[in-house]
Design a protein around this motif. Structure first.
Motif, PDB file in Angstrom:
ATOM      1  N   PRO A  44       0.849  -1.228  -0.405  1.00 19.98           N
ATOM      2  CA  PRO A  44      -0.217   0.398   0.065  1.00 19.98           C
ATOM      3  C   PRO A  44       1.087   1.375   0.086  1.00 19.98           C
ATOM      4  CG  PRO A  44       0.333  -1.385   2.075  1.00 19.98           C
ATOM      5  CD  PRO A  44       0.744  -2.094   1.141  1.00 19.98           C
ATOM      6  N   THR A  45       0.128   1.997  -0.649  1.00 21.62           N
ATOM      7  CA  THR A  45       1.396   3.286  -0.630  1.00 21.62           C
ATOM      8  C   THR A  45       0.858   3.865   1.184  1.00 21.62           C
ATOM      9  OG1 THR A  45      -0.646   5.208  -1.157  1.00 21.62           O
ATOM     10  CG2 THR A  45       0.156   4.336  -2.655  1.00 21.62           C
ATOM     11  N   GLU A  46       1.973   4.858   1.046  1.00 21.71           N
ATOM     12  CA  GLU A  46       2.091   6.072   2.433  1.00 21.71           C
ATOM     13  C   GLU A  46       0.858   6.318   2.948  1.00 21.71           C
ATOM     14  OE1 GLU A  46       4.641   9.021   4.662  1.00 21.71           O
ATOM     15  OE2 GLU A  46       5.587   8.361   2.542  1.00 21.71           O
ATOM     16  N   TYR A  55      -8.451   4.599  11.509  1.00 29.08           N
ATOM     17  CA  TYR A  55      -8.802   4.455  11.697  1.00 29.08           C
ATOM     18  C   TYR A  55      -9.318   2.871  12.169  1.00 29.08           C
ATOM     19  CZ  TYR A  55     -13.381   1.511  10.049  1.00 29.08           C
ATOM     20  OH  TYR A  55     -14.781   0.677  10.240  1.00 29.08           O
ATOM     21  N   HIS A  56      -8.028   2.218  11.534  1.00 30.74           N
ATOM     22  CA  HIS A  56      -7.605   0.713  12.842  1.00 30.74           C
ATOM     23  C   HIS A  56      -7.623   1.596  14.525  1.00 30.74           C
ATOM     24  CE1 HIS A  56      -9.517  -1.713  10.066  1.00 30.74           C
ATOM     25  NE2 HIS A  56      -8.693  -1.455   8.697  1.00 30.74           N
ATOM     26  N   TRP A  57      -6.282   1.882  14.431  1.00 33.36           N
ATOM     27  CA  TRP A  57      -5.478   2.394  15.696  1.00 33.36           C
ATOM     28  C   TRP A  57      -5.839   3.597  16.172  1.00 33.36           C
ATOM     29  CZ3 TRP A  57      -0.762   0.413  12.751  1.00 33.36           C
ATOM     30  CH2 TRP A  57      -0.770  -0.998  12.791  1.00 33.36           C
ATOM     31  N   PRO A  91      -4.028  -9.428  14.832  1.00 39.62           N
ATOM     32  CA  PRO A  91      -3.131  -9.572  13.893  1.00 39.62           C
ATOM     33  C   PRO A  91      -4.955  -9.016  13.174  1.00 39.62           C
ATOM     34  CG  PRO A  91      -5.721 -12.320  13.990  1.00 39.62           C
ATOM     35  CD  PRO A  91      -5.353 -10.940  15.393  1.00 39.62           C
ATOM     36  N   TYR A  92      -4.014  -8.646  12.462  1.00 42.96           N
ATOM     37  CA  TYR A  92      -4.591  -6.975  11.604  1.00 42.96           C
ATOM     38  C   TYR A  92      -4.178  -7.166  10.439  1.00 42.96           C
ATOM     39  CZ  TYR A  92      -3.208  -4.781  15.951  1.00 42.96           C
ATOM     40  OH  TYR A  92      -2.945  -3.651  17.139  1.00 42.96           O
ATOM     41  N   PHE A  93      -5.617  -6.855   9.463  1.00 42.61           N
ATOM     42  CA  PHE A  93      -5.444  -7.188   7.650  1.00 42.61           C
ATOM     43  C   PHE A  93      -5.764  -5.761   7.061  1.00 42.61           C
ATOM     44  CE2 PHE A  93      -6.493 -11.520  10.118  1.00 42.61           C
ATOM     45  CZ  PHE A  93      -5.730 -11.966   9.210  1.00 42.61           C
ATOM     46  N   TYR A  94      -4.604  -5.610   5.650  1.00 42.67           N
ATOM     47  CA  TYR A  94      -5.064  -4.636   4.992  1.00 42.67           C
ATOM     48  C   TYR A  94      -5.557  -5.726   3.815  1.00 42.67           C
ATOM     49  CZ  TYR A  94      -4.732  -0.388   2.592  1.00 42.67           C
ATOM     50  OH  TYR A  94      -4.515   0.293   1.382  1.00 42.67           O
ATOM     51  N   VAL A  95      -7.427  -5.375   3.167  1.00 43.65           N
ATOM     52  CA  VAL A  95      -8.281  -5.929   2.530  1.00 43.65           C
ATOM     53  C   VAL A  95      -8.274  -7.682   2.536  1.00 43.65           C
ATOM     54  CG1 VAL A  95      -8.048  -6.306  -0.027  1.00 43.65           C
ATOM     55  CG2 VAL A  95      -7.075  -4.473   0.902  1.00 43.65           C
ATOM     56  N   TYR A 100       2.420  -8.486   9.226  1.00 44.93           N
ATOM     57  CA  TYR A 100       3.892  -8.605   9.799  1.00 44.93           C
ATOM     58  C   TYR A 100       4.308  -7.777  10.261  1.00 44.93           C
ATOM     59  CZ  TYR A 100       2.438 -13.380   7.140  1.00 44.93           C
ATOM     60  OH  TYR A 100       1.728 -14.168   7.575  1.00 44.93           O
ATOM     61  N   MET A 101       4.577  -8.314  11.731  1.00 41.80           N
ATOM     62  CA  MET A 101       5.450  -7.248  13.087  1.00 41.80           C
ATOM     63  C   MET A 101       6.331  -7.430  13.264  1.00 41.80           C
ATOM     64  SD  MET A 101       2.263  -4.241  14.286  1.00 41.80           S
ATOM     65  CE  MET A 101       1.602  -5.682  15.103  1.00 41.80           C
ATOM     66  N   ARG A 102       7.063  -7.035  13.965  1.00 39.87           N
ATOM     67  CA  ARG A 102       8.408  -7.135  14.379  1.00 39.87           C
ATOM     68  C   ARG A 102       8.603  -5.468  15.458  1.00 39.87           C
ATOM     69  NH1 ARG A 102       9.158 -12.435  15.898  1.00 39.87           N
ATOM     70  NH2 ARG A 102      11.481 -11.583  16.609  1.00 39.87           N
TER      71      ARG A 102
END
Length: 103
Positions: A44-46, A55-57, A91-95, A100-102
């Motif tokens: 995704p773009t910035e 929106y989500h957080w 967990p998080y989803f975009y579409v 994945y996060m570290r």
């Protein structure tokens, strides 16, 4: 034929020592406030990421995005509570792509 890892597992984890106090302070700040992320199969773009995050957080502090190559990006939080809540809340989803996060 022997199966298993190609290289023997190291018994001691290598450690990097930073003698410059300002560099060490910067690394400590990154450990505390930064999450490295990647959406699998989607880049995704910035602007799209900023809208998705807002929106989500709904962060209380600010989040600086830094886009990398091949879909990687970093989020630098100004509020440690936001970072901890986001990192532990998945967990998080975009579409349909998973995030994945570290730290």
């Amino acid at each position: 034929m022997q199966k298993g890892p190609c290289k023997p597992k190291a018994e001691v984890t290598p450690r990097v020592v930073l003698n410059d106090p300002s560099l060490q302070a910067h690394m400590d700040h990154m450990r505390t406030y930064v999450i490295i992320c990647k959406f699998m199969g989607l880049w995704p773009t910035e602007k799209a990421l900023q809208a998705w995050i807002k929106y989500h957080w709904k962060p209380k502090g600010g989040i600086d995005l830094h886009l990398g190559s091949k879909g990687f990006f970093t989020m630098v939080f100004t509020n440690i509570e936001d970072k901890d809540r986001v990192f532990e809340g998945g967990p998080y989803f975009y579409v349909a792509a998973g995030l994945y996060m570290r730290p």
